[in-house]
Write a protein that holds these residues in place. Structure first.
Motif, short mmCIF file in Angstrom:
data_model
loop_
_atom_site.label_atom_id
_atom_site.label_comp_id
_atom_site.label_asym_id
_atom_site.label_seq_id
_atom_site.Cartn_x
_atom_site.Cartn_y
_atom_site.Cartn_z
N THR A 9 0.81 -1.22 0.00
CA THR A 9 0.00 0.00 0.00
C THR A 9 0.84 1.27 0.00
N LEU A 10 2.16 1.15 -0.09
CA LEU A 10 3.02 2.32 -0.19
C LEU A 10 2.76 3.06 -1.50
N GLY A 11 2.61 4.38 -1.44
CA GLY A 11 2.49 5.18 -2.65
C GLY A 11 3.84 5.30 -3.33
N VAL A 12 3.85 5.12 -4.64
CA VAL A 12 5.10 5.14 -5.39
C VAL A 12 5.81 6.50 -5.28
N GLY A 13 5.03 7.59 -5.24
CA GLY A 13 5.64 8.92 -5.23
C GLY A 13 6.60 9.14 -4.09
N GLY A 14 6.13 8.98 -2.86
CA GLY A 14 6.98 9.19 -1.70
C GLY A 14 8.02 8.11 -1.54
N HIS A 15 7.65 6.88 -1.87
CA HIS A 15 8.57 5.76 -1.71
C HIS A 15 9.84 5.98 -2.52
N ILE A 16 9.69 6.35 -3.78
CA ILE A 16 10.86 6.52 -4.63
C ILE A 16 11.62 7.80 -4.28
N SER A 17 10.93 8.92 -4.11
CA SER A 17 11.64 10.18 -3.89
C SER A 17 12.43 10.19 -2.60
N GLY A 18 12.05 9.36 -1.62
CA GLY A 18 12.80 9.27 -0.38
C GLY A 18 13.91 8.24 -0.39
N LEU A 20 5.78 -12.27 -7.68
CA LEU A 20 4.59 -11.61 -7.15
C LEU A 20 4.16 -12.24 -5.84
N ASN A 21 4.28 -13.55 -5.75
CA ASN A 21 3.91 -14.21 -4.50
C ASN A 21 4.87 -13.89 -3.36
N THR A 22 6.13 -13.59 -3.68
CA THR A 22 7.04 -13.20 -2.60
C THR A 22 6.60 -11.87 -1.98
N THR A 23 5.98 -10.99 -2.79
CA THR A 23 5.51 -9.72 -2.23
C THR A 23 4.39 -9.98 -1.23
N MET A 24 3.64 -11.05 -1.42
CA MET A 24 2.62 -11.45 -0.45
C MET A 24 3.27 -11.94 0.85
N PHE A 25 4.36 -12.69 0.70
CA PHE A 25 5.09 -13.21 1.86
C PHE A 25 5.54 -12.06 2.76
N TRP A 26 6.10 -11.00 2.16
CA TRP A 26 6.58 -9.88 2.97
C TRP A 26 5.45 -9.09 3.60
N MET A 27 4.25 -9.23 3.09
CA MET A 27 3.07 -8.61 3.69
C MET A 27 2.46 -9.49 4.77
N ARG A 87 -4.69 -10.91 -5.72
CA ARG A 87 -5.53 -9.71 -5.92
C ARG A 87 -5.58 -8.83 -4.68
N VAL A 88 -5.23 -9.38 -3.50
CA VAL A 88 -5.22 -8.55 -2.30
C VAL A 88 -4.18 -7.44 -2.40
N LEU A 89 -3.19 -7.60 -3.28
CA LEU A 89 -2.17 -6.58 -3.44
C LEU A 89 -2.74 -5.29 -4.03
N LEU A 90 -3.94 -5.38 -4.60
CA LEU A 90 -4.58 -4.21 -5.19
C LEU A 90 -5.45 -3.47 -4.19
N ASN A 91 -5.55 -3.99 -2.95
CA ASN A 91 -6.27 -3.27 -1.91
C ASN A 91 -5.44 -2.05 -1.53
N ARG A 92 -5.97 -0.87 -1.78
CA ARG A 92 -5.18 0.35 -1.62
C ARG A 92 -5.17 0.87 -0.20
N THR A 93 -6.24 0.66 0.53
CA THR A 93 -6.33 1.19 1.90
C THR A 93 -6.90 0.13 2.82
N SER A 94 -6.76 0.36 4.10
CA SER A 94 -7.31 -0.56 5.11
C SER A 94 -8.35 0.15 5.97
N GLY A 95 -8.95 1.23 5.44
CA GLY A 95 -9.95 1.97 6.21
C GLY A 95 -9.31 2.95 7.15
N PRO A 96 -10.06 3.45 8.13
CA PRO A 96 -9.53 4.42 9.08
C PRO A 96 -8.32 3.86 9.82
N PRO A 97 -7.40 4.73 10.24
CA PRO A 97 -6.22 4.25 10.99
C PRO A 97 -6.64 3.50 12.24
#
Length: 528
Positions: free
Chosen positions: A173-182, A339-346, A355-365
């Protein structure tokens, strides 16, 4: 839309004295951005104010730290969830014209909430709708807009190729913009370096509202936004990235050991070997508090997570030759696609649909949390680790991540990009604590300071380095809407080391009015 138009006219025609008491010029700002966008791409569909029925849900969708979640902040004028690049341009031009700060949010994972909070009148420029991705398999490149998540990006690449990937981060769920620029990093850091090492081009809106690419912005600014904090220089619209080659089958494992099982000895050995292992292997150690053997007792457990660009058999041989103390067994290892390794790290169970990798948010903090970072250049002695464990056991819920360096990170010069933390590091530490009761905030913040102080003798010094994407306001900030020179110098030296001077010079050249500023932004040269 009618709600927005109504509030727009209401705010525009309040008296000057009332406007100064509330949000200076905010009505004129709203009128400005509406007038600067075309009927084909109306900004009203992307504009949320406090009076809008979906304002709170829009705010909460991308606020991950409950400590800073405040949709009722009276300084917040509006959220512009840009749907077109012209919305970004209008927001920049009008905010600058009327003295309003911009906070830029792509994924909302910033640890100190600076992308959705301010002490002065501000707007949130939310980039999550700008998330198109184009993958060029033949040339091993991709264009990705900054509102895309790593989950979006990884999925799109995997659909196009089984043997290409982006050398980016762990959390989908990391946004690409901040992730890369930092200067975001991931589990191929030792083989391929970090995210900014794979950027070919970028699109950026500067403080005058112009859209620049690598050629028009020049190499200095292009250097600065790769690891030097894009939000200090403009609004990143998109990145052009290189994709790296990977095998069709990778191997992962997770092994857990506790204090009672001698994990301190294992972890000490890990420090000696983890940065010297083959660069295809990334082996993270993650100490955390956990329940002990007896009811009511706590202990420290360390999870060892690995990802290897190869087969389980080869991985087993490497671990057994270099870290036999881990006791790795074949049944601990799982071979799978990238792609499945990215699930492992989550931490999704093996077999979870991708398809859960496309879930963008988890609701309110859902939790309050605090994080800090360090870089380690020589092994922490066992007595030092024992002091750290003793302090961690005072928390209800605390963990650390020890992320190994070495490999190509020792070969890339510190000034190749604005991200400076390269050669000489054994590993990077993330400290984290979370809690669900607001009344526990002060206690946890105090314990985090204690843990940070306990670790001080064993980490980098002069300066004590810190990782920009693990934002930490404690190391220096300017909360009053102006850049405090000394504070900026302190935190900037920790984040950017010897690259700070060049970053300041570039900031002064490309944003001389210091429009793009926040609590830890790059200062102007003359301000120092």
């Amino acid at each position: 839309m009618n709600e927005i138009v109504s509030v727009l006219f209401l705010v525009m025609f309040v008296s000057d004295s009332d406007a100064k008491l509330t949000k200076p010029n905010c009505g004129y700002f709203l009128g400005c951005i509406c007038s600067r966008t075309s009927p084909e791409n109306p900004i009203t569909e992307a504009l949320y104010t406090h009076e809008n029925s979906t304002f709170v849900s829009s705010y909460l969708s991308y606020t991950h730290n409950k400590r800073y979640s405040n949709p009722n902040n009276t300084n917040l004028i509006a959220i512009i969830a840009a749907k077109h690049e012209s919305h970004v341009q209008a927001t920049v031009v009008c905010a600058k014209s009327y003295g309003i700060q911009i906070r830029i949010r792509s994924g909302g994972h910033d640890f100190e909430g600076v992308s959705y909070n301010s002490y002065v009148p501000f707007v949130i420029l939310d980039m999550h709708n700008l998330r198109s991705i184009t993958v060029d398999v033949a040339n091993k490149k991709a264009w990705v807009q900054t509102g895309a998540t790593l989950g979006d990006l990884n999925t799109k690449i995997a659909e196009a190729s089984k043997t290409l990937a982006f050398a980016g981060g762990f959390w989908s769920t990391l946004g690409v913009g901040g992730h890369i620029s930092g200067g975001g990093y991931g589990n191929m850091i030792r083989k391929y370096g970090i995210s900014v090492d794979h950027v070919n081009d970028a699109q950026l809106v500067d403080s005058s509202g112009k859209i620049l690419n690598r050629v028009s912005m020049g190499e200095d600014l292009f250097w600065a936004i790769r690891g030097g904090d894009g939000a200090s220089f403009g609004v990143i619209l998109a990145w052009n990235i290189n994709l790296v080659e990977i095998p069709e089958t990778l191997t992962v494992f997770k092994v857990n050991k506790t204090l009672e099982q001698g994990v301190t000895d294992v972890l000490y050995k890990w420090q000696l070997v983890s940065s010297k292992l083959p660069e295809e292997l990334f082996l993270r150690a993650a100490p955390q508090t956990t329940d002990g053997a007896k009811s009511g007792e706590k202990t420290i457990a360390v999870n060892f997570y690995a990802q290897f660009l190869g087969s389980a058999e080869i991985l087993m041989a490497i671990i057994n030759n270099n870290l036999p103390e881990l006791g790795l067994k074949r049944e601990d290892c799982y071979e799978m696609s990238w792609l499945n390794t990215t699930m492992f790290w989550m931490n999704y169970p093996v077999g979870t649909p991708t398809r859960v990798l496309l879930n963008r948010t988890s609701g309110p903090p859902r939790a309050f949390y605090k994080c800090k970072s360090d870089y380690v250049k020589k092994p922490i002695p066992k007595e030092g680790m024992e002091k750290i464990w003793k302090t961690m056991l005072k928390f209800n819920n605390a963990f650390m991540e020890w992320n190994p360096y070495g490999g190509v990170m020792d070969l890339i010069p510190a000034n190749a990009t604005a991200f400076p933390h390269r050669k000489g590091n054994l590993f990077k530490i993330l400290y984290a604590a979370s809690w669900t009761d607001a009344n526990a905030t002060n206690a946890n913040l105090g314990l985090m300071k204690e843990l940070y102080d306990v670790a001080e003798p064993y980490v980098s010094s002069n300066p004590r380095e810190a990782f920009l994407n693990y934002r930490d306001i404690d190391i220096g900030s300017s909360p009053n809407g102006e850049t405090n020179c000394e504070e900026a110098k302190i935190c900037g030296s920790k984040y950017f080391l010897g690259n700070l001077k060049r970053l300041m010079e570039i900031k002064t050249k490309y944003d001389p009015d210091n429009f793009f500023k926040y609590e830890q932004s790059i200062p102007l040269v003359h301000a120092m």
